[in-house]
Design a protein around this motif. Structure first.
Motif, PDB file in Angstrom:
ATOM      1  N   MET A 128       9.124  14.916  -4.212  1.00 35.79           N
ATOM      2  CA  MET A 128       9.680  13.997  -3.185  1.00 35.79           C
ATOM      3  C   MET A 128       9.319  14.633  -1.622  1.00 35.79           C
ATOM      4  SD  MET A 128      10.838  11.129  -4.381  1.00 35.79           S
ATOM      5  CE  MET A 128       9.596  11.091  -5.403  1.00 35.79           C
ATOM      6  N   GLN A 129       9.612  15.866  -1.534  1.00 28.63           N
ATOM      7  CA  GLN A 129       9.231  16.586  -0.471  1.00 28.63           C
ATOM      8  C   GLN A 129       7.769  16.812  -0.299  1.00 28.63           C
ATOM      9  OE1 GLN A 129      11.595  17.629   2.181  1.00 28.63           O
ATOM     10  NE2 GLN A 129       9.878  17.840   3.170  1.00 28.63           N
ATOM     11  N   LYS A 137       0.746  -1.240   0.027  1.00 24.75           N
ATOM     12  CA  LYS A 137      -0.007  -0.003   0.056  1.00 24.75           C
ATOM     13  C   LYS A 137       0.875   1.249  -0.160  1.00 24.75           C
ATOM     14  CE  LYS A 137      -4.304  -1.847   2.307  1.00 24.75           C
ATOM     15  NZ  LYS A 137      -5.048  -1.767   3.544  1.00 24.75           N
ATOM     16  N   ARG A 138       1.944   1.145   0.579  1.00 23.21           N
ATOM     17  CA  ARG A 138       2.876   2.335   0.878  1.00 23.21           C
ATOM     18  C   ARG A 138       3.527   2.605  -0.397  1.00 23.21           C
ATOM     19  NH1 ARG A 138       2.081   6.276   4.588  1.00 23.21           N
ATOM     20  NH2 ARG A 138       2.705   5.845   6.563  1.00 23.21           N
ATOM     21  N   GLN A 139       4.010   1.459  -1.112  1.00 24.21           N
ATOM     22  CA  GLN A 139       4.684   1.510  -2.763  1.00 24.21           C
ATOM     23  C   GLN A 139       3.688   2.206  -3.680  1.00 24.21           C
ATOM     24  OE1 GLN A 139       5.799  -2.220  -3.387  1.00 24.21           O
ATOM     25  NE2 GLN A 139       7.446  -2.082  -1.603  1.00 24.21           N
ATOM     26  N   LEU A 140       2.418   1.959  -3.518  1.00 21.17           N
ATOM     27  CA  LEU A 140       1.377   2.341  -4.464  1.00 21.17           C
ATOM     28  C   LEU A 140       0.844   3.794  -4.159  1.00 21.17           C
ATOM     29  CD1 LEU A 140      -1.238  -0.689  -4.654  1.00 21.17           C
ATOM     30  CD2 LEU A 140      -0.041   0.567  -6.661  1.00 21.17           C
ATOM     31  N   GLU A 141       0.820   4.143  -2.951  1.00 24.32           N
ATOM     32  CA  GLU A 141       0.572   5.530  -2.331  1.00 24.32           C
ATOM     33  C   GLU A 141       1.617   6.405  -3.011  1.00 24.32           C
ATOM     34  OE1 GLU A 141      -0.543   8.084   1.624  1.00 24.32           O
ATOM     35  OE2 GLU A 141       0.025   5.940   1.680  1.00 24.32           O
ATOM     36  N   ALA A 142       2.829   6.076  -2.930  1.00 20.77           N
ATOM     37  CA  ALA A 142       4.020   6.894  -3.281  1.00 20.77           C
ATOM     38  C   ALA A 142       3.987   6.934  -4.830  1.00 20.77           C
ATOM     39  CB  ALA A 142       5.268   6.375  -2.539  1.00 20.77           C
ATOM     40  N   LEU A 143       3.652   5.759  -5.505  1.00 19.79           N
ATOM     41  CA  LEU A 143       3.649   6.086  -6.967  1.00 19.79           C
ATOM     42  C   LEU A 143       2.515   6.902  -7.333  1.00 19.79           C
ATOM     43  CD1 LEU A 143       4.081   2.290  -8.047  1.00 19.79           C
ATOM     44  CD2 LEU A 143       5.680   4.210  -8.400  1.00 19.79           C
ATOM     45  N   ARG A 144       1.405   6.877  -6.484  1.00 22.48           N
ATOM     46  CA  ARG A 144       0.102   7.792  -6.991  1.00 22.48           C
ATOM     47  C   ARG A 144       0.483   9.280  -6.762  1.00 22.48           C
ATOM     48  NH1 ARG A 144      -3.388   3.992  -3.240  1.00 22.48           N
ATOM     49  NH2 ARG A 144      -3.971   2.372  -4.450  1.00 22.48           N
ATOM     50  N   THR A 148       5.761  14.926   2.885  1.00 22.89           N
ATOM     51  CA  THR A 148       5.079  15.678   3.818  1.00 22.89           C
ATOM     52  C   THR A 148       3.621  14.966   3.955  1.00 22.89           C
ATOM     53  OG1 THR A 148       6.132  17.735   3.491  1.00 22.89           O
ATOM     54  CG2 THR A 148       3.925  17.980   4.348  1.00 22.89           C
ATOM     55  N   ILE A 149       2.996  14.808   2.785  1.00 23.77           N
ATOM     56  CA  ILE A 149       1.832  14.241   2.911  1.00 23.77           C
ATOM     57  C   ILE A 149       1.524  12.970   3.455  1.00 23.77           C
ATOM     58  CG2 ILE A 149      -0.130  13.251   1.231  1.00 23.77           C
ATOM     59  CD1 ILE A 149       0.715  15.173  -1.011  1.00 23.77           C
ATOM     60  N   MET A 150       2.414  12.073   3.111  1.00 28.43           N
ATOM     61  CA  MET A 150       2.503  10.475   3.819  1.00 28.43           C
ATOM     62  C   MET A 150       2.996  10.420   5.183  1.00 28.43           C
ATOM     63  SD  MET A 150       3.862   8.452   0.549  1.00 28.43           S
ATOM     64  CE  MET A 150       3.699   6.833   1.472  1.00 28.43           C
ATOM     65  N   GLY A 151       3.608  11.658   5.827  1.00 26.27           N
ATOM     66  CA  GLY A 151       4.175  11.706   7.153  1.00 26.27           C
ATOM     67  C   GLY A 151       5.431  10.937   7.397  1.00 26.27           C
ATOM     68  N   LEU A 152       6.183  10.981   6.183  1.00 26.53           N
ATOM     69  CA  LEU A 152       7.428  10.216   6.141  1.00 26.53           C
ATOM     70  C   LEU A 152       8.766  10.996   5.885  1.00 26.53           C
ATOM     71  CD1 LEU A 152       6.172   7.210   3.961  1.00 26.53           C
ATOM     72  CD2 LEU A 152       6.432   7.255   6.447  1.00 26.53           C
ATOM     73  N   THR A 153       9.844  10.484   6.109  1.00 21.89           N
ATOM     74  CA  THR A 153      11.127  11.189   5.723  1.00 21.89           C
ATOM     75  C   THR A 153      11.247  11.072   4.174  1.00 21.89           C
ATOM     76  OG1 THR A 153      12.375   9.278   5.867  1.00 21.89           O
ATOM     77  CG2 THR A 153      12.306  10.593   7.839  1.00 21.89           C
ATOM     78  N   GLN A 154      11.731  11.953   3.511  1.00 20.56           N
ATOM     79  CA  GLN A 154      12.165  11.814   1.883  1.00 20.56           C
ATOM     80  C   GLN A 154      12.907  10.559   1.709  1.00 20.56           C
ATOM     81  OE1 GLN A 154      13.468  15.601   0.319  1.00 20.56           O
ATOM     82  NE2 GLN A 154      13.922  14.435  -1.451  1.00 20.56           N
ATOM     83  N   ALA A 155      13.843  10.223   2.587  1.00 20.08           N
ATOM     84  CA  ALA A 155      14.840   8.957   2.291  1.00 20.08           C
ATOM     85  C   ALA A 155      13.789   7.654   2.436  1.00 20.08           C
ATOM     86  CB  ALA A 155      15.542   8.858   3.378  1.00 20.08           C
ATOM     87  N   THR A 156      12.774   7.606   3.149  1.00 18.43           N
ATOM     88  CA  THR A 156      11.758   6.563   3.228  1.00 18.43           C
ATOM     89  C   THR A 156      10.715   6.551   2.004  1.00 18.43           C
ATOM     90  OG1 THR A 156      11.862   6.436   5.697  1.00 18.43           O
ATOM     91  CG2 THR A 156       9.921   5.410   4.719  1.00 18.43           C
ATOM     92  N   VAL A 157      10.550   7.877   1.681  1.00 22.16           N
ATOM     93  CA  VAL A 157       9.729   7.807   0.459  1.00 22.16           C
ATOM     94  C   VAL A 157      10.659   7.191  -0.693  1.00 22.16           C
ATOM     95  CG1 VAL A 157       8.526   9.317  -1.295  1.00 22.16           C
ATOM     96  CG2 VAL A 157       8.060   9.838   1.319  1.00 22.16           C
TER      97      VAL A 157
END
Length: 253
Positions: free
Chosen positions: A205-206, A190-197, A210-219
Motif C-alpha cells: 500500500m505504501q 482509471k485510478r481504481q484500475l491503476e491501483a489494482l494493477r 508513493t507511485i501514484m502520488g496519493l495518500t495511503q488512505a486514498t489508495v
C-alpha cells in the motif's frame, strides 16, 4: 449472398471493441438466416451451477421481452440446449428439443422453457458450445433462425454453410475473450484500475501511494470502490475478476 469468409475474418480480427465486433457478427449471421443471437460466457462456473448471473457476459440482439424471461426470470437454467452446452462441445441442431419434448423424462420447468420459446417464436436454430480452457469457464451461442423458417429449413442452411458458420462463431468467441468487457454495469475508473494493477504487481500500500502520488488512505479508498464495483470481498478477488474481464492492462486509444 453471404459475406466472404476471408473478409469476415479480417474485419472480425481487426474489430477494436466488443460493440463493433458484435454488430459485425450479428449482421453476418443474419445473412445466413440467423437474425437473433444469444451469446453467454462465464469464468465462475462451479460443479453444480453456472455461477451468479451478474457475472455472466451476455451479448444478444433478442428483444427485451425475450431476455426478461429467459435470463432475468431464470428460464436459462432449465433450457434444454443450455444443459446440452454444459456437457458438450461443438454444434447441435434444435431438433434435439423436439425429441426431448416428446420424451417422458422432460421436467415441468424444462417444458415451461420450451413453451416460452415457442411463444416468443424461438423455435428453429442451432447452438454452438465452445471448448473450455478451464473447468470454471464456459461459453456458448444460440443462433435463432428467422421467423418463418422451420427446423428443416435451418438444417438445410447448416448442411450447406455449417462449417463456415462454426468457424465464424469460434473466431467471434476467441475475439470476445481478448477484449475488455463489463458484466456488473459499473465500470472501473482509471485510478481504481491503476491501483489494482500495482497490487497485481505485488506492491505494498505504501509503495502504491508513493507511485501514484496519493495518500495511503486514498489508495485504500480506490481499492474499496473497485471491490464494490466488481462485487467481491477482497482485493485479491478484485484483481482476479478484473483480469478475467481483460481490464487490467488496457492500452489507451
Amino acid at each position: 449472398m453471404t459475406r466472404n469468409l476471408r473478409r469476415y475474418l479480417i474485419e472480425m480480427t481487426n474489430a477494436p471493441s466488443i460493440e463493433e465486433m458484435w454488430a459485425l457478427h450479428t449482421e453476418v449471421m443474419a445473412e445466413y438466416g440467423f437474425d437473433r443471437l444469444l451469446y453467454g460466457f462465464t469464468n465462475f462456473r462451479t460443479q453444480h451451477s453456472l455461477g451468479d448471473p451478474n457475472d455472466f457476459l451476455i451479448l444478444t440482439n433478442h428483444a427485451k421481452e425475450y431476455m426478461d424471461g429467459f435470463i432475468r426470470q431464470g428460464f436459462f437454467s432449465d433450457a434444454p440446449m443450455v444443459r446440452w452446452a454444459l456437457e458438450n462441445d461443438g454444434a447441435e441442431s434444435w431438433r434435439r428439443i423436439a425429441e426431448i419434448a416428446a420424451g417422458n423424462d422432460v421436467s415441468p420447468n424444462m417444458m415451461k422453457v420450451i413453451e416460452f420459446n415457442r411463444a416468443m417464436d424461438v423455435t428453429a436454430g442451432y447452438t454452438i458450445s465452445f471448448a473450455s480452457v478451464s473447468p470454471r469457464s464456459k461459453g456458448a451461442i444460440a443462433l435463432t433462425g428467422k421467423a418463418g423458417l422451420s427446423q428443416e429449413d435451418v438444417d438445410g442452411i447448416w448442411a450447406e454453410y455449417g462449417t463456415d458458420i462454426i468457424v465464424m462463431n469460434n473466431v467471434a468467441h476467441l475475439k470476445i475473450l481478448n477484449l475488455p468487457f463489463h458484466v456488473t454495469g459499473r465500470s472501473l475508473t482509471k485510478r481504481q484500475l491503476e491501483a489494482l494493477r500495482w497490487v497485481g504487481d505485488g506492491k505494498t500500500m505504501q509503495d502504491i501511494a508513493t507511485i501514484m502520488g496519493l495518500t495511503q488512505a486514498t489508495v485504500e479508498k480506490h481499492l474499496r470502490l473497485a471491490r464494490d464495483a466488481l462485487d467481491v470481498e477482497t482485493t485479491a478477488q478484485a484483481v482476479l475478476k478484473a483480469a478475467f474481464q481483460n481490464q487490467m492492462y488496457l492500452v489507451d486509444r
